[in-house]
Every structure is written in C-alpha cells, then in structure tokens.
Design a protein around this motif. Structure first.
Motif, PDB file in Angstrom:
ATOM      1  N   ASP A 229      52.002  35.223   8.848  1.00  0.00           N
ATOM      2  CA  ASP A 229      52.680  34.179   8.082  1.00  0.00           C
ATOM      3  C   ASP A 229      54.092  33.991   8.647  1.00  0.00           C
ATOM      4  O   ASP A 229      54.941  34.865   8.528  1.00  0.00           O
ATOM      5  CB  ASP A 229      52.720  34.624   6.614  1.00  0.00           C
TER       6      ASP A 229
ATOM      7  N   SER B  17      57.696  32.767   5.221  1.00  0.00           N
ATOM      8  CA  SER B  17      57.694  33.414   3.919  1.00  0.00           C
ATOM      9  C   SER B  17      59.156  33.518   3.492  1.00  0.00           C
ATOM     10  O   SER B  17      59.999  33.948   4.271  1.00  0.00           O
ATOM     11  CB  SER B  17      57.065  34.803   4.058  1.00  0.00           C
TER      12      SER B  17
ATOM     13  N   ILE C 265      51.794  39.119  -1.665  1.00  0.00           N
ATOM     14  CA  ILE C 265      51.244  38.687  -0.373  1.00  0.00           C
ATOM     15  C   ILE C 265      49.833  39.247  -0.215  1.00  0.00           C
ATOM     16  O   ILE C 265      49.627  40.458  -0.329  1.00  0.00           O
ATOM     17  CB  ILE C 265      52.155  39.166   0.784  1.00  0.00           C
TER      18      ILE C 265
ATOM     19  N   ALA D 108      54.558  39.084   7.782  1.00  0.00           N
ATOM     20  CA  ALA D 108      55.196  37.939   7.121  1.00  0.00           C
ATOM     21  C   ALA D 108      56.634  37.826   7.615  1.00  0.00           C
ATOM     22  O   ALA D 108      57.423  38.759   7.466  1.00  0.00           O
ATOM     23  CB  ALA D 108      55.163  38.113   5.607  1.00  0.00           C
TER      24      ALA D 108
ATOM     25  N   SER E 163      53.051  30.221   5.139  1.00  0.00           N
ATOM     26  CA  SER E 163      52.576  30.064   3.752  1.00  0.00           C
ATOM     27  C   SER E 163      53.536  29.245   2.884  1.00  0.00           C
ATOM     28  O   SER E 163      53.127  28.661   1.900  1.00  0.00           O
ATOM     29  CB  SER E 163      52.426  31.439   3.109  1.00  0.00           C
TER      30      SER E 163
ATOM     31  N   ARG F 163      55.427  30.683   1.036  1.00  0.00           N
ATOM     32  CA  ARG F 163      55.518  31.509  -0.157  1.00  0.00           C
ATOM     33  C   ARG F 163      56.996  31.798  -0.469  1.00  0.00           C
ATOM     34  O   ARG F 163      57.753  31.970   0.456  1.00  0.00           O
ATOM     35  CB  ARG F 163      54.782  32.836   0.119  1.00  0.00           C
TER      36      ARG F 163
END
Lengths: 342, 138
Positions: free
Chosen positions: A7, A10, A68, A75, A305, A307
């Motif tokens: 990822d 993040s 996660i 990440a 992502s 995120r």
C-alpha cells in the motif's frame, strides 16, 4: 496463494499539536503553543470537504496497524497533515512542523508494525530545508520515500532540485500528494483557467496538477540530470494518463527540436520514472476504466489504499486494472520501486 | 545493381537549376522525388512523408538540435541535412532517411545523387542507412 498488496498511500493521523511539541525545540514548541497553532484536520485530500462517513480515524499507531488487512505486506505512511504546509507563508515554521511529524512517526509509528514505512514529509517552498530533512532521516531503515506537494513552480523547474537531489542521493522515490491548496490560493499549484470555484470542480480537475508536472519533469530534463529518480503521484487518479502520454509522444515527435535532451518517447520516461497510485479515484464503469488503464505503461501503476479515508477493499480497487497486470499493481511495481526498503 | 530495364540514373537538371536549400521536384520512375542542393551537398528524398503522406519536400531544409543528455543544451548539427515535414514538423535525416532523434522507426526513402560535369542525376534508392552513415562519415 491469494493476492497480497503493498500500500503506497496510507495516511497516519496525528491527534493533536500537543503530541508534536516534544519533537521540536523548546522555543518552537512555545511558539506553536502560544499562537494556538491549529493542526491540519485529518481530511481526505486536505482542503476538501468530504466527510469521513462518521468513521473514527485511528490516531494510535497500534490501532491504525490493526485496521490494515493481513494481505497488506507493507504500508507507506504519507503524513497528509504535513502537506497543507505547502500553502503556508511561514517557511521555517513549516519545516519545523514537518520535522516534528516525521520524528513522531519514526519514534511511535514505525515500531508499532513491521509493515509500516515512512515517506518523509517535507514542505516544498524552502527546498534547502526540505533537503536537509530528507538527509536527516533518509538513511533510517524504516524510511522508504519522501512526500510533499506541488506549489506554483512546475516540478521541472530548478526550485525542486535540492529535494530531488537529496532523494536521488538516498535512493528514495518522491511521492507528490495533494496538499489542499491546489487551485485555491496564490502560490499554489494552479488548475486550468482561473481556478475552480467549487470543490466539485476542484476534485474533477485535480489530475491536471499531476499531468502538468509529469510533463514538466520529462520535458525539463529532470530524469536526464537524475537518472535513478522515481516520482509517484498519489491521490491524483490515474485513468487519465493514457491520453496525456499519447499526446506527449506525438508532440515530441513533432517538436523534439525544442527538447533535444528528451531522447526517448515521453511515455518511456514515464514508464521508467513515474508511478501513479491506483486508488478508488478511477472514474466510470469498470470496463471503461480497464480499457484506458490497459494502455498505460504497466510499470506506472501502484496500489494505494488512501486509508483511513477510504474503506474500499484493495481487491475491489484493483478491479479497475486488467487482470494481466494486477499482480504488478498490487505489489510487484511497488517492490521494484522500494527495492531494499521493504 | 540496377533493376533490369531501368536506367541506372536519371538526369534531373544542371547545377544552375538548383537554388540553395530549395527543393526541386522531379519525376523518376513514376515517383515524385525532391532534390535539394545544400551548402556543399545534394540530397534526394521521396516527396512523401511516411507519417501521414504529406508532400515532404514542401517542407524546409535546415539544421536541427543534436540529441544530448544535458537539459537546455541547444547545439545545432546535421548541417543542412534535415527536412522538416510541413504538416506535423517531423524531422528526417536526408542522409539516412531516419527520423532525427529516433522519434520513430519509420524512414523516408532517399536516393543517390550524382553530379557529372554540370549535370545532376538521381540514382538508385539508398538501402542501408548504417552503410550510408559510414560512407558519409568517411
């Protein structure tokens, strides 16, 4: 074996300025406290007004790590709260702030999960201060990249050279992510026309920032000067790249005379040096996006992502990518990009 | 070897017919060919851009910038041996037929030119660009 992911986008979130004060000199801490410095809000693509859908954003690194999924092998932490600094007038304060965030992430986030890697956040308007911060942390084993935002100068202009040179020297890719002021403030990266009036326009036009700067990097010869440099655009979308690169190649065939240092097709430079994060910003029906993506050089696409601001599962994000390159986008291209650092 | 039944070369004018850097279009074996005299050389190229079929020899004859690894380093080279297509400005090396800077693998057809006394002749189509480059270099 089921698919695994790296990822590249993040976002760690710092809960309050109080957390950062221990990571700066006492005098600076006093100034941040005394002036009631307001920590940039943890918003998706800072400056936008997208709600977080009521979901709590984890600010504790252990909580963030637990959110996660297990299929994410690494990440890259992009400290989005540093990126609005690109729009701040106080360059010295911006550098101190970025440095404090980085130090907090190094000391508290990296040890929390073996998958975490840091993209050192830097403010772009004082490139020498940014380069110093990159050199301060660039050899840390948990550091895998640099991240910052674009200001009004295009990336091929000399302004950014200290940043690129430091990253190049340390073998770190540079990730550009929206900082929130693009198209909204004087001195910020501009969008088309005189700038969008609404958030809707701004979001739809944000890919222009990446497009302009990809061409600037190529046509201004940055990769001739720094042949190992890799530059990532995160949060700008990706599906538009096919048209951009096609036009760039065609224009180069006609006007190579103006850029004799561009000695191969622009799309080939892009394939070698530019990466675009595939996040949930792909536009339109999947089959249409897949058709567009199929003609983007396959080395260019890497998964991110976004995120904690997006909750779309990685497998669903990657449906936009033709199956033949899904492994590359999920992890293969990122492994090559961050070689030796994940 | 020339093809059977075809003349080895075709007379296309006298030296005085060729103004510097100005194409003269001639017909040879049914092909439209542009012949140009530059400072010290003659070139002949098919009057057809392999990109989109423009009449290439309506374009300009010039130098161009040399490929380099140094940004903003503009150095001119290819002395008067470049033809630039009038439609899309693609540049062709009239010595080899190749695109300048390898912008495409397409090539424009080039021909031998011979000067015999005052007479100018277009000869056979050139074949091997590498051999041409060596010959020119020597």
């Amino acid at each position: 074996m089921s698919q695994t992911f790296i990822d590249l986008e993040s976002h760690p979130v710092v809960a309050s300025i109080d957390e950062l004060l221990p990571y700066m000199d006492e005098g600076w801490a006093d100034r941040f406290r005394r002036t009631r410095f307001v920590l940039p809000a943890p918003q998706p693509h800072p400056g936008s007004d997208q709600p977080l859908n009521g979901t709590a954003v984890p600010t504790d690194p252990v909580d963030a790590a637990q959110a996660i999924p297990d299929d994410v092998r690494a990440a890259l932490l992009i400290p989005a709260q540093v990126l609005p600094a690109a729009g701040w007038c106080d360059h010295a304060l911006s550098a101190v702030f970025a440095s404090a965030v980085n130090q907090l992430l190094v000391e508290r986030w990296l040890p929390a999960d073996a998958r975490f890697r840091l993209a050192i956040g830097v403010a772009p308007h004082d490139p020498d201060l940014a380069a110093a911060e990159i050199r301060r942390l660039g050899s840390h084993p948990g550091v895998a990249a640099v991240c910052t935002s674009v200001i009004s100068q295009n990336l091929g202009q000399r302004h950014y050279e200290p940043i690129f040179a430091a990253a190049h020297e340390l073998g770190l890719p540079v990730v550009f992510h929206p900082g929130g002021s693009e198209g909204l403030a004087l001195g910020a990266a501009t969008l088309g026309g005189v700038g969008p009036r609404t958030s809707e326009e701004r979001h739809a036009l944000l890919p222009q920032v990446a497009a302009v700067n990809i061409l600037s990097l190529i046509f201004d010869g940055v990769f001739s000067r720094l042949p190992e440099l890799r530059v990532v655009f995160a949060g700008f979308g990706y599906d538009w790249a096919v048209g951009l690169l096609w036009h760039a190649d065609m224009e180069w065939r006609a006007l190579r005379i103006d850029v004799p240092w561009v000695t191969k097709e622009p799309s080939e430079y892009a394939a070698d040096h530019i990466r675009l994060v595939v996040d949930d910003r792909g536009a339109g029906p999947i089959e249409h996006v897949q058709n567009m993506v199929a003609n983007i050089p396959e080395t260019m696409l890497v998964y991110g992502s976004d995120r904690p601001f997006s909750h779309q599962p990685a497998a669903s994000v990657l449906e936009a990518v033709p199956e033949r390159i899904r492994d590359r986008v999920a992890h293969g291209n990122a492994e090559a990009l961050l070689a030796g650092r994940i | 070897m020339p093809e059977r039944g075809k003349p080895e070369r075709t007379r296309v004018g006298t030296l005085a017919d060729f103004a510097p850097d100005t194409f003269r279009i001639v017909q040879v074996d049914g092909n439209s060919i542009g012949v140009v005299r530059t400072r010290d050389r003659f070139f002949a190229v098919l009057n057809y851009c392999p990109h989109m079929g423009a009449e290439l020899c309506r374009g300009t004859v010039s130098d161009t910038t040399l490929p380099t690894n140094i940004p903003f380093d503009y150095r001119l080279g290819y002395e008067r041996s470049v033809v630039r297509c009038p439609w899309h400005r693609w540049e062709w090396d009239m010595t080899t037929g190749e695109a300048i800077g390898k912008t495409t693998s397409m090539r424009v057809a080039t021909y031998h030119v011979e000067v015999d006394g005052d007479d100018v002749y277009v000869g056979q189509r050139r074949k091997n660009s590498a051999a041409v480059r060596e010959a020119v270099a020597s």
